[in-house]
Scaffold this motif. Structure first.
Motif, PDB file in Angstrom:
ATOM      1  N   UNK A 655      60.804  28.642  35.945  1.00  0.00           N
ATOM      2  CA  UNK A 655      61.725  29.758  35.833  1.00  0.00           C
ATOM      3  C   UNK A 655      62.964  29.565  36.690  1.00  0.00           C
ATOM      4  N   UNK A 656      64.098  30.114  36.231  1.00  0.00           N
ATOM      5  CA  UNK A 656      65.381  29.956  36.911  1.00  0.00           C
ATOM      6  C   UNK A 656      66.081  31.300  37.041  1.00  0.00           C
ATOM      7  N   UNK A 657      67.100  31.326  37.876  1.00  0.00           N
ATOM      8  CA  UNK A 657      67.893  32.536  38.086  1.00  0.00           C
ATOM      9  C   UNK A 657      68.986  32.697  37.041  1.00  0.00           C
ATOM     10  N   UNK A 658      69.225  31.667  36.260  1.00  0.00           N
ATOM     11  CA  UNK A 658      70.252  31.717  35.219  1.00  0.00           C
ATOM     12  C   UNK A 658      69.875  30.816  34.066  1.00  0.00           C
ATOM     13  N   UNK A 672      60.590  16.770  37.610  1.00  0.00           N
ATOM     14  CA  UNK A 672      61.510  17.282  36.602  1.00  0.00           C
ATOM     15  C   UNK A 672      62.742  17.795  37.318  1.00  0.00           C
ATOM     16  N   UNK A 673      63.914  17.440  36.806  1.00  0.00           N
ATOM     17  CA  UNK A 673      65.169  17.979  37.316  1.00  0.00           C
ATOM     18  C   UNK A 673      65.709  18.976  36.310  1.00  0.00           C
ATOM     19  N   UNK A 674      66.154  20.131  36.790  1.00  0.00           N
ATOM     20  CA  UNK A 674      66.752  21.141  35.923  1.00  0.00           C
ATOM     21  C   UNK A 674      68.042  21.625  36.563  1.00  0.00           C
ATOM     22  N   UNK A 675      68.887  22.231  35.741  1.00  0.00           N
ATOM     23  CA  UNK A 675      70.173  22.692  36.257  1.00  0.00           C
ATOM     24  C   UNK A 675      70.553  24.011  35.617  1.00  0.00           C
TER      25      UNK A 675
END
Length: 686
Positions: A655-658, A672-675
């Protein structure tokens, strides 16, 4: 993301634990049973039954034996009380042996395997500490510990073969009597040292690697002692008028860097072992009832704490106390809990007569705020660095271990696309400024720069890393020698080139454009080989790993798969919304497709037969297989979901903030890299 219950076991358990291999859970309770159940399904595999309620269990390091104390209290420690230690076979539940303890004794909760699977340590207050041969119960040695200095708590360092014992009469309040701490050799019972402390010891732990013994005392104080001689290394908490009782605890992290205490006021506090500084504290609910003991994960990164109520547990970062997640139970009191060896699961035992195995949401390994919106991320070929493209007109290389900036390459426009160069540590970049460049993170320098007459939208490197293909809005695809930096050739189209891909053996280059065609060229000579005409603007192209098939995604919501040897269409797959991306599995048998219809779908790559439909809560913008093919990641809105492509089941959610703008696996696939628009995150990916 919230934790997920993987399975439940119907058992009123006061104590729970995972087996060393993590495949089963052990639960013990007042019904006199110790049960071993499958950690994935909850199916019971073995049961041991005793005539008395069972306390905290222990499992031998090799997973073959379980040991547990049984205790039936008559209310006055009298002749009707029963104190017994049982050892059973962990595979079948069959009893191996048992030993009864003197009626004036009071068996502590703990049984330990202090020197590996061959020995068992058991402690009884007002009686003795004893080490048995685990296989048959033969006594190896016994240390009498009776009033006025009864044994209260024990701990062992299995690797070092050491046992620490705390003692003192904690029920003599006025005045508070002294206590003692002993360090014993597990093999012989030899007392290395025996030191007096100001108050009875109610909790103890030791860590040979850190060279310390940690104790909490009846007067609510905590101290670190030197493992070498028992001398006080440092006091961690001052004494108070509140007296501790059994159930308060102290734990040293497995890595020996921090120590965790739980006091009588229901406050958990973490200190630095190196300097004794308080790092953080957490006050949980004020119930005087039984509380699960706070504990570390095996990698020392996480702590499991009681929550704000008796029905919740909180998983927090050991270094900061920041919350990872809350395990909220359905209106039932939690009696016991434990991490598995990977830190990805927790088992809990509750008063509603259920044991639950929880899967924790993935934990951020690093969060790296970014100055501009992140448009792409890619690991370089060694997996040691992560490249980040941004609208701030830069591409940066970051060290995967700690996020330290390694190199930066500035452009004259936003950087939109990245590509790792195989066999090298180089990163290729494509920008709105009309250039493709190569960054060498080892030197921080620019290796080459190729100018287009329009933004660069697509990049691909061949398997040896000697050639780089580019696609641009200037209607060209170009081929670059990555060693010399020279342009090898230019292929002209009648529309923007949106996708490029090399054949797995590097002999062919596929280039696709908005004019609705895909062309194959010989890499060495540039000669045109095949032209495929999907009919509408092509947004993605990919070769199957064997090079025999070529997949394309089009603006008409269709994926088409062609025979790469003759250009004939083999099948097509039509969606109800835009197709955002596609990826072949590493073994080439499946093709995964991301769609704005809120699904990622998996098909047989030979005939297009559907295999799995993976539903999401938002349009799916990208898909990628992990290198081993055992996981498929898909981004949708603010979430990346990792799926099992064989079963179609969810493995993990990130989960992410955006909104997620990009993600990628490293070559090894263990992370895992996420952006998002504001940050890059590195995760441990199960």
């Amino acid at each position: 993301m919230n934790p997920m219950v993987l399975c439940t076991v119907n058992h009123a358990a006061d104590a729970v634990a995972f087996t060393p291999d993590g495949n089963r859970v052990l639960s013990t309770g007042p019904d006199g049973t110790a049960r071993l159940s499958d950690a994935a399904t909850g199916t019971e595999s073995a049961r041991f039954t005793a005539p008395v309620p069972l306390l905290e269990p222990a499992i031998s390091p090799d997973g073959t034996l379980l040991a547990v104390n049984g205790f039936l209290f008559d209310g006055d420690l009298g002749e009707d009380s029963i104190y017994t230690t049982f050892v059973a076979d962990a595979a079948s539940g069959a009893k191996r042996w048992e030993v009864s303890h003197p009626q004036e004794a009071f068996v502590t909760d703990q049984v330990l395997f202090p020197a590996g699977s061959a020995t068992l340590f058991q402690a009884a207050m007002y009686s003795a500490a004893t080490v048995f041969t685990a296989a048959d119960g033969a006594v190896r040695w016994k240390l009498p510990l009776t009033r006025p200095d009864p044994l209260t708590c024990v701990a062992a360092d299995t690797g070092a073969g050491l046992i620490a014992c705390g003692s003192g009469d904690m029920f003599a309040f006025e005045p508070d009597p002294p206590g003692r701490v002993r360090l014993l050799e597990a093999a012989t019972g030899t007392v290395r040292w025996n030191v007096a402390v100001p108050s009875p010891v109610v909790g103890i732990d030791l860590h040979a690697g850190a060279g310390v013994v940690a104790i909490c005392r009846h007067d609510n104080s905590t101290a670190l002692l030197r493992l070498a001689d028992g001398g006080v290394l440092r006091e961690l908490g001052p004494a108070s008028d509140e007296f501790q009782v059994l159930g308060c605890s102290v734990r040293i992290a497995p890595d020996g860097r921090t120590v965790l205490t739980q006091d009588v006021l229901n406050v958990a506090t973490v200190y630095s072992v190196a300097n004794g500084n308080k790092l953080w504290s957490w006050a949980f609910h004020d119930s005087e009832a039984f509380l699960p003991t706070p504990s570390y994960s095996f990698d020392s990164r996480w702590i499991l704490l009681p929550g704000e109520t008796r029905t919740a547990l909180r998983v927090v970062a050991a270094g900061t106390g920041a919350t990872r997640c809350v395990l909220a139970h359905p209106a039932t009191v939690i009696r016991s809990s434990q991490f598995d060896s990977t830190g990805t699961r927790v088992v809990t035992g509750c008063e509603d007569a259920k044991v639950r195995v929880w899967r924790l949401p993935p934990a951020e390994r690093l969060r790296l705020p970014q100055p501009g919106a992140v448009t792409d991320v890619v690991f370089e070929s060694t997996g040691m660095r992560l490249a980040v493209a941004s609208t701030d007109k830069s591409a940066r290389a970051l060290a995967v271990g700690d996020g330290t900036p390694v190199a930066r390459l500035d452009h004259d426009g936003p950087v939109r696309v990245l590509c790792a160069v195989p066999g090298q540590s180089w990163i290729a970049t494509g920008s709105d400024d009309g250039t493709a460049r190569i960054l060498d993170p080892t030197t921080g320098g620019q290796r080459l720069r190729l100018a287009h007459d329009g933004p660069v939208r697509a990049l691909a490197a061949n398997h040896t890393g000697t050639r780089l293909a580019t696609g641009s809005d200037d209607f060209t695809a170009r081929l670059i020698n990555t060693v010399s930096g020279a342009q090898v050739r230019k292929h002209q189209f009648n529309g923007a080139v949106t996708a490029v891909a090399f054949h797995p053996d590097g002999t062919q280059l596929a280039a696709a454009s908005t004019e609705g065609i895909v062309r194959l060229f010989a890499t060495a000579s540039g000669a045109p080989l095949l032209t495929m005409q999907p009919g509408t603007a092509v947004t993605a192209v990919a070769f199957r790993p064997d090079g025999l098939r070529l997949a394309t995604a089009q603006a008409d919501n269709t994926v088409r798969v062609f025979d790469a040897t003759n250009g004939l269409q083999q099948f097509s797959i039509v969606f109800d919304a835009t197709v955002h991306g596609l990826a072949f599995s590493p073994d080439g048998t499946r093709i995964a497709i991301a769609s704005a219809d809120k699904t990622a779908r998996i098909f047989n790559s030979a005939d297009g037969a559907p295999v799995h439909t993976l539903a999401h809560d938002a349009p799916v913008t990208a898909v990628a297989y992990r290198a081993d093919g055992a996981a498929l990641a898909a981004s949708a809105g603010s979430v990346v979901i990792q799926w099992n492509p064989i079963t179609g089941g969810r493995i993990a959610e990130f989960g992410h903030d955006g909104v997620v703008t990009a993600f990628g696996y490293p070559p090894g696939g263990a992370a895992l890299a996420t952006a998002t628009a504001t940050a890059v995150l590195l995760w441990n990916a199960p």
